[in-house]
Design a protein around this motif. Structure first.
Motif, short mmCIF file in Angstrom:
data_model
loop_
_atom_site.label_atom_id
_atom_site.label_comp_id
_atom_site.label_asym_id
_atom_site.label_seq_id
_atom_site.Cartn_x
_atom_site.Cartn_y
_atom_site.Cartn_z
N ASN A 76 17.09 -42.88 35.91
CA ASN A 76 15.92 -42.62 36.01
C ASN A 76 14.97 -42.82 34.68
N GLY A 77 13.56 -43.26 34.80
CA GLY A 77 12.64 -43.42 34.14
C GLY A 77 11.86 -42.50 33.34
N PHE A 78 12.11 -42.16 32.07
CA PHE A 78 11.35 -41.12 31.60
C PHE A 78 9.95 -40.95 30.90
N ALA A 79 9.79 -42.86 30.04
CA ALA A 79 9.01 -42.91 29.77
C ALA A 79 7.38 -42.20 30.35
N THR A 80 7.14 -42.24 31.84
CA THR A 80 6.11 -41.28 31.94
C THR A 80 6.16 -40.06 32.42
N LEU A 81 7.40 -39.83 32.25
CA LEU A 81 7.20 -38.34 32.63
C LEU A 81 6.07 -37.52 31.70
N ALA A 82 5.62 -36.76 32.06
CA ALA A 82 3.99 -36.09 31.69
C ALA A 82 5.31 -34.82 30.63
N VAL A 83 4.49 -34.22 29.89
CA VAL A 83 4.53 -33.35 29.56
C VAL A 83 4.60 -32.16 30.20
N GLY A 84 5.39 -30.95 30.56
CA GLY A 84 5.26 -29.71 31.74
C GLY A 84 5.79 -30.37 33.04
N ARG A 85 6.50 -31.39 32.82
CA ARG A 85 7.06 -31.98 33.85
C ARG A 85 9.06 -31.75 34.21
N SER A 86 9.14 -32.06 35.34
CA SER A 86 10.95 -31.89 35.14
C SER A 86 11.41 -33.32 36.19
N ARG A 87 12.32 -33.74 36.17
CA ARG A 87 12.83 -34.74 36.68
C ARG A 87 14.31 -34.35 37.07
N TYR A 88 15.16 -34.89 38.48
CA TYR A 88 16.54 -34.84 38.38
C TYR A 88 17.12 -36.35 37.85
N GLY A 89 17.67 -36.42 37.65
CA GLY A 89 18.39 -37.48 36.65
C GLY A 89 20.33 -37.42 36.65
N ILE A 90 19.91 -38.64 36.57
CA ILE A 90 21.54 -39.33 37.40
C ILE A 90 22.53 -39.60 36.11
#
Lengths: 998, 181, 97
Positions: A687-701
């Motif tokens: 996944n990409g994380f550069a665009t993940l905002a502070v206060g957000r999460s993402r399912y990562g593989i």
């Protein structure tokens, strides 16, 4: 009856009588006796039956090299140790010992018929005979062979004793506390070096204990030993260990010691460990293992009463036991004359000394003849007689290539000696190079592979003065090598002693062409005939002959047999001994109990049992636990009368309809911090994380570079330069290691650091439509409203007044939160949430319910739906891949053509035609019914459960080209018949995902 | 509710030679040399740059765990103040500071038998020459990973991840039974 | 149990270490530019040395560093250990992996 206790002498305590039994019969011995010496003193000659032919056997040696006298010592049903050498079993009051491998009794054994049938039982008899039918092997042959050819029986009850283990470190470890070892320890420790000295016997002194008339520096041998040990004991830098065998030499100077702590006690204290494993790392090792007398090989050489000459001397001087009253000595060495002379001096009749050397002459023969003993030279032994013990020996004299002057000599003990074999076992285990010494007719240590030195007779040194001085010199040199200097010492010794040189091999017989049935390996019943047969059948390598005949492969590791076997093979093949070569010396030097290897690792200490901060609460609630790695996780919380199925159904319904509470603390957590943290995670995860905002999460593989799924989790951005990464429970350590690997070795330029926070946080999952209502009254500084805290939102605040990281996430498909609080607060916060949820019917649930809920949603579990060959696309997770990234770990492999083949195994759902049938996880899947084995398997079931909310069974499966098969009927062949299943999409419940966003 | 009211320690048995765990403030600090030097200013004691050595000042300690990894120890309740002080001191220095106060527990072992107790299941030589006062390192004790620190000749401190603490203490007690026997 | 010289902590028992495969196998800077053969070689092909082997270890239960070692696979003797990123040392007898 032949052996007896002499009037005086020996080191036994004659004032302390000890009662014991052997095969149910009561005997008496003295404190300081071994079982062997006490039985010999009582006139017992037969100690056991041999391994293969069930021939009666007596005691052959006096130490750990004993091949024959194996016994079982019983304290109780659980404490029952088979295969102990009677020569090493110390007598204690009430000792109960049994002979082995005989039925019904030692004196009359029905399987001794094997001996008469010996022409039918040649080497490799088992390989040759029991070939057919194949099925009979396990049911018929093996059980019979195991019963007939065997050793003692182990107890069937669990071992109730305690075993200890220790690591130790020293400058100089001295193995063997005979004259060389004691001298080495004295000089080495005088330098200030830390010294350990161990010996397998209960007393220090080694062969010096057999020398009552020797004097060292003016003191008797016994006084010298006592003073030397007292000196060593007084030094703080010395550790002394008796009853301690150095059983193995491991790389980089690690030596395994087996200390027997309570084995010799009549009533061992329960807190004392029975035995201890020492793992000693020594800067230098001094091997002072001494040497072992070699038997002579002649027909009938295994009869009870035939014994090593040195053993007879040990029984006389250490135990005050004469092994016979009318003895014959057959010898190939000068040293053995001492045994005959000492016994003669003790009043035993010496009927004959038969020296096998034609050119034997000099001091020992002169002294013997002066004492009135008949000595013949150039002799050989043609046979022995006596049903349960030697009664007569037939001696011949060799002359001009023939045996003549045959005579029969009556005797009740036949002492034998072929000279001495240096004990090079440990040296050889250390991978040191051995070299054959022609003069000594022995292999001696040559080039070392480890920082060690041999000292004394184990390196071929002959004579007490030379041995002591060698020990002192090696001790000083070893200390110096560890930075401790000391002067060496010269000892003045007065002792009657003769050369230990001898000759290995088989005594000549009348008909050389027909090898006699003379025993080479007593413990494994290998004769010269067996060795000759092996060579006739084409075996020439000594390693092959060893395995074919099993010579040297018994628990005694061939201590008395190897050199004779080698010499016989060499002479039969017409080669020299060094050309034939030596077989490998294996550890253990003497058998070691399994107990010391288990050590503390049993019961609750077998493996760390890891529990979460909320564990005790779950225990009180009656949870059923499952092991997940070292963790205990609550599997379900049954109410009275509920089985797992009922409990899980109820827990599932509660989460779907109301709210559930789940302990997710075991999830791996890694804090990734630094200005390059986002870059690092983007390079690592798909996944990409550069665009993940502070206060957000993402399912990562997370993939490996081979493109297959390695782990998954949720990655939350806590701050611009700070991420909270979760991993699977089982993957926590390996994901951390993988991350460190890439950071340290591939991208050391990245400014980003990792810290494991798995155990910093207690994680409480609150899942279900009422989750928000439950948490709302407890949290502060947090807005739980969907707008402020949407799905995958992350925030920090407080709960119950303590700091909290709050994740809005769901592994159930419901509205859900994961409350992270510092672990010490976990239980209190859990209890507060549980209390707050009472009005909403909050239900604690376990891992089994978690599994069902996620399967209803088609969420994978790494390690269950994946097996190291599954790509994100195979798992239906292709959407997670950030296609625009130039690289991430595994991206190049995903570009390989085979990774896109349409017939790859893809994750699909399965619905059984009969909704009540729950498939078996791991079951294979076929495309058409009615196939016969081998069937064409096109996939397998990865997960299968009963779904309460759907009122039917569901399953996930990996199926070849699965997504193109949706709607098709496939079959799962099971023992009860084929189960028809329909292929579906992976999401069974709330396909639109509306509930997640509630 | 206040922190203190909720604060609980891991329930572990104790003995004369075994100090029951006391809550503490703990951080893992990671970063380059300049950051470590700056952190020392903020923490109040220079962080050790020698491998496997600890630095102490009063009731604070810094333990070298790796070339870019330090364990900072301070009394309980100082998490916020230390975080703030280090944030000031480390301004402009890339680093990672992570609160691990609850991740592990400290177990103290003291007395003349301390070395003997630990050497049973720790593969390192623990005599004073090999493991002097002030030495610290990550290592193993039985099947558990531990941080071992020797603050005084007859005192060792084990820092153990909380779920391994029971195992470590029970193993120590099992070994201790031998010395009594 | 081997005794391994950690380049940071000194000689330590093998129990503290994890083996980590062949050393000096660098991940291509741009994997997408590699041919299938190059990528296969990077992923799967390793030496099976009888003699001196350059290999990675991690002092996982110590300083946690990955480092490199030259070990003789026939004797288990370490000829050198060195930090990741450092060049392979020249051995006194000129031996090479």
């Amino acid at each position: 009856m032949s052996g007896r206790r002499i009037e005086q002498g020996g080191r036994v305590e004659r004032s302390r009588a000890i009662r014991f039994t052997f095969d149910g019969k009561g005997y008496s011995g003295f404190a300081g006796d071994t079982l062997a010496s006490a039985l010999l003193a009582n006139g017992v000659q037969v100690f056991g039956r041999s391994f293969k032919y069930h021939r009666p056997r007596g005691v052959f040696a006096a130490g750990s090299e004993e091949p024959n006298a194996l016994v079982t010592v019983m304290r109780d049903e659980a404490r029952c140790t088979p295969n102990l050498r009677a020569t090493q079993v110390e007598l204690y009051d009430g000792l109960v010992a049994r002979s082995q491998n005989r039925w019904p009794s030692l004196d009359f054994d029905v399987q001794a018929v094997n001996d008469l049938m010996s022409p039918l039982l040649p080497a490799a008899f088992y390989y040759k005979t029991f070939m057919w039918p194949r099925a009979a092997w396990h049911k018929v042959y093996e059980p019979i062979i195991r019963r007939a050819a065997g050793l003692g029986e182990p107890p069937t009850l669990p071992d109730p004793d305690r075993y200890s283990q220790r690591f130790a470190h020293c400058d100089v470890l001295v193995v063997g506390a005979g004259p060389a070892g004691i001298a080495a320890a004295l000089t080495a420790s005088a330098s200030g070096a830390r010294v350990m000295l161990c010996d397998e016997q209960p007393e220090f002194g080694g062969s010096l204990l057999d020398e009552p008339t020797a004097s060292i520096d003016g003191a008797t041998a016994a006084d010298w030993i006592r003073n030397s040990i007292a000196t060593l004991r007084s030094r703080a830098n010395v550790t002394l260990l008796t009853r301690t065998t150095a059983f193995g030499y491991f790389p980089h100077n690690l030596i395994g010691l087996n200390e027997r702590i309570t084995e010799h006690l009549a009533a061992p204290p329960t807190d004392r460990p029975r035995e201890r494993l020492w793992q000693v790392r020594a800067a230098r090792v001094v091997i002072a293992a001494g040497s072992i007398e070699r038997p002579l090989v002649f027909p009938g050489n295994d009869r009870p009463g035939v014994m090593l000459a040195s053993a007879a001397r040990t029984y006389l001087h250490r135990y005050g036991v004469a092994v016979g009253q009318n003895i014959v000595l057959v010898t190939g060495s000068d040293a053995a004359y001492s045994a005959a002379l000492d016994l003669h001096a003790a009043g035993v009749r010496v009927a004959l000394i038969a020296d096998v050397r034609a050119d034997a002459a000099g001091a020992p023969l002169d002294i013997a003849r002066q004492a009135g003993i008949d000595v013949v030279t150039g002799a050989t032994v043609l046979g022995t007689r006596g049903r349960l013990g030697v009664r007569e020996v037939t001696i011949g004299v060799l002359g001009r290539g023939a045996v003549n002057d045959t005579r029969r000599v009556k005797c009740d003990a036949l002492l034998v000696s072929g000279g001495y074999t240096p004990s090079v076992h440990l040296f050889s285990q250390s991978r040191g190079k051995l070299e054959f010494n022609e003069a000594r007719q022995a292999f001696l240590p040559s080039i070392s592979a480890e920082p060690e030195s041999s000292a004394g007779s184990c390196r071929g040194i002959d004579g007490y003065a030379q041995v002591l001085n060698d020990g002192a010199r090696v001790g000083a040199e070893s200390a110096l090598a560890t930075g401790h200097s000391v002067a060496t010492q010269e000892y003045r010794v007065q002792v009657h002693e003769f050369s230990m040189h001898g000759l290995p091999g088989v005594l000549p017989q009348a008909n050389h062409l027909q090898p006699s049935r003379a025993f080479v390996d007593f413990q494994n019943d290998v004769t010269t005939k067996d060795l000759a047969l092996a060579m006739r059948e084409g075996f020439e390598s000594v390693e092959h002959i060893k395995r074919y005949t099993t010579t040297g492969m018994a628990t005694d590791q061939g201590k008395t047999s190897n050199m004779n076997a080698l010499a016989f093979v060499a002479s039969e093949l017409g080669r020299t001994i060094p050309k034939v070569g030596l077989t490998t010396f294996r550890m253990p030097y003497t058998p070691v109990t399994f107990g010391i290897f288990a050590g503390y690792d049993r019961g609750d200490l077998f493996d760390p049992v890891r529990t979460t901060p909320m564990h005790d609460w779950a225990v009180q609630q009656g949870a059923v636990f499952e092991d997940v790695g070292q963790w205990k996780r609550a599997r379900y919380f049954p109410r009275p009368g509920e089985d797992m199925h009922a409990a899980v159904d109820r827990e599932c319904q509660a989460v779907r309809a109301g709210v559930g509470l789940f302990d997710a603390s075991t999830l791996g957590k890694i804090e990734v911090v630094g200005p390059d943290a986002a870059t690092f995670l983007s390079r690592l995860y798909v996944n990409g994380f550069a665009t993940l905002a502070v206060g957000r999460s993402r399912y990562g593989i997370l993939l490996r570079d081979d493109g297959f799924i390695y782990d998954d989790g949720v990655i939350a951005r806590i701050a611009e330069d700070r991420f909270h990464v979760t991993t699977t429970t089982g993957g926590a350590a390996r994901v951390f290691g993988m991350m460190e690997d890439y950071l340290q070795t591939e991208w050391p330029d990245l400014q980003c650091w990792l810290t494991s926070t798995t155990e910093q946080w207690a994680v409480i999952a609150v899942q279900g439509p009422r989750a928000r209502d439950v948490l709302a009254p407890l949290v502060s500084d947090v807005d739980l409203a969907a707008a402020a805290m949407p799905h995958l939102g992350v925030t920090q605040g407080r709960i119950c007044g303590v700091p909290m990281r709050l994740f809005r996430m769901s592994f159930t498909g419901e509205l859900g939160y994961e409350v992270n609080v510092p672990a010490d607060y976990g239980l209190a916060v859990w209890e507060a949430i549980h209390a707050s949820g009472q009005s909403h019917g909050i239900t604690p649930y376990g891992t089994e319910t978690m599994h069902v809920l996620r399967a209803e949603k088609g969420y994978i579990i790494v390690g269950q739906e994946t097996d190291g060959t599954v790509t994100p696309d195979d798992a239906g997770l292709g959407w997670a891949i950030a296609k625009s990234k130039p690289d991430f770990v595994g991206k190049r492999s995903l570009a390989r053509e085979t990774m896109h083949a349409p017939d790859r195994k893809q994750l699909v759902g399965l619905l059984t035609a009969d909704p009540r049938v729950v498939l078996e996880e791991g079951a294979q899947i076929i495309a058409t019914p009615g196939q016969h084995a081998p069937m064409k398997m096109i996939g397998h079931v990865t997960s299968a459960y009963h779904s309460a909310v759907l009122g039917r069974s569901i399953a996930l499966a990996l199926v070849r080209g699965g997504r193109a098969r949706i709607g098709e009927t496939l079959y799962v062949p099971m023992p009860g018949g084929e189960i028809a299943v329909q292929v579906t999409a992976t999401v069974f419940y709330d396909v639109e995902g509306a509930r997640l966003h509630g | 509710m206040a922190d203190a009211a909720l604060r609980r320690t891991v329930g572990l048995p104790t003995a004369a030679w075994l100090e029951s765990p006391v809550p503490a403030s703990r951080f893992i600090l990671r970063g380059a040399a300049a950051a470590r030097a700056a952190a020392g200013q903020g923490f109040g004691l220079p962080l050790p740059e020698t491998a496997c050595r600890a630095a102490t000042d009063g009731n604070r300690a810094a333990l070298w765990l790796g070339p870019d990894e330090q364990l900072l120890l301070a009394p309980d309740g100082e998490v916020d103040s230390i975080e703030a002080a280090l944030a000031r001191a480390l301004q402009g220095h890339a680093h990672s500071l992570v609160d691990v106060s609850h991740r592990q527990v400290g177990i103290g072992i003291h007395g003349p038998h301390a070395e003997w107790l630990l050497e049973a299941q720790c593969p390192l030589p623990l005599n004073l020459r090999a493991f002097p006062v002030g030495m610290c390192t990550r290592t193993v004790f039985g099947k558990a990973e531990v941080v071992l620190w020797r603050p005084a000749e007859q005192v060792f401190r084990l820092e153990v991840w909380r779920s391994f603490a029971t195992y470590v203490v029970e193993l120590l007690r099992e070994i201790e039974r031998e010395s009594a026997a | 149990m081997l005794l391994i010289q950690c380049p940071y902590c000194g000689p330590r028992p093998e129990l503290e270490f994890a083996y980590a495969g062949q050393a000096h196998v660098a991940r291509p800077a741009d994997p997408s530019a590699t041919t299938p053969d190059q990528w296969t070689e990077f992923l799967y092909l390793r030496n099976n040395t009888r003699g001196i082997h350059a290999e990675r270890w991690r002092h996982v239960r110590g300083c946690a560093r990955f480092f490199n070692a030259l070990r003789d696979t026939t004797t288990d003797h370490f000829l050198a250990t060195y930090r990741a990123g450092e060049p392979m040392p020249v051995l006194p007898m000129g031996q090479k992996p």
